[in-house]
Design a protein around this motif. Sequence first.
Motif, short mmCIF file in Angstrom:
data_model
loop_
_atom_site.label_atom_id
_atom_site.label_comp_id
_atom_site.label_asym_id
_atom_site.label_seq_id
_atom_site.Cartn_x
_atom_site.Cartn_y
_atom_site.Cartn_z
N SER A 12 0.79 -1.23 0.00
CA SER A 12 0.00 0.00 0.00
C SER A 12 0.82 1.28 0.00
CB SER A 12 -0.93 0.01 1.21
OG SER A 12 -0.20 -0.15 2.40
N CYS A 13 2.09 1.19 0.38
CA CYS A 13 2.86 2.44 0.52
C CYS A 13 4.33 2.17 0.25
CB CYS A 13 2.67 3.04 1.92
SG CYS A 13 3.48 2.10 3.22
N HIS A 15 6.76 2.12 2.28
CA HIS A 15 7.35 1.17 3.24
C HIS A 15 7.18 -0.26 2.74
CE1 HIS A 15 6.23 4.54 6.12
NE2 HIS A 15 7.54 4.48 6.23
N CYS A 16 6.01 -0.53 2.17
CA CYS A 16 5.74 -1.87 1.64
C CYS A 16 6.68 -2.18 0.47
CB CYS A 16 4.29 -1.98 1.18
SG CYS A 16 3.08 -1.75 2.50
N ALA A 19 9.96 -3.09 1.89
CA ALA A 19 9.90 -4.39 2.56
C ALA A 19 9.96 -5.52 1.54
CB ALA A 19 8.62 -4.49 3.41
N GLN A 61 6.80 -11.33 4.71
CA GLN A 61 6.64 -9.91 5.06
C GLN A 61 5.17 -9.53 5.24
OE1 GLN A 61 9.12 -7.58 5.67
NE2 GLN A 61 10.40 -9.41 5.64
N TYR A 63 2.62 -10.21 2.83
CA TYR A 63 1.91 -9.94 1.58
C TYR A 63 1.50 -11.25 0.92
CZ TYR A 63 4.01 -5.54 2.68
OH TYR A 63 4.38 -4.42 3.37
#
Lengths: 66, 66
Positions: A12-13, A15-16, A19, A61, A63
């Motif tokens: 979503s962002c 940071h994702c 990751a 992570q 997802y």
Amino acid sequence: MTQVTLNVEGMSCNHCVKAVEGAVQNAGGTAKVDLASKTVEIEFEESKATLKAIKEAIEDQGYDVV
Amino acid sequence: MTQVTLNVEGMSCNHCVKAVEGAVQNAGGTAKVDLASKTVEIEFEESKATLKAIKEAIEDQGYDVV
């Protein structure tokens, strides 16, 4: 070099993005995330990494590889 | 202890929660993020922190305090 594009849910962002890209690197590949299309372009050498391990690293992570 | 609830746009995942909560801590307060309601409950001592600095710390992480 093997190239695969995965569909990954839950990113979503930025940071994702970091990751997921970091997880793929740790699994021996490289990744480029496109948030808008929910896709991850993967590159890896078959001698150094497996697609199974890369998928598992992404899922670890939090997802979903779909 | 001063308590304030802020409305913050752009928080989408647990990485965002950690980024916002960490930023508020660095600014001298404590924060509890609720992703669903897009709110951040802040607590701080007026002698140790300012609401202005806390808001700026959140915005420095890329989120909008509205």
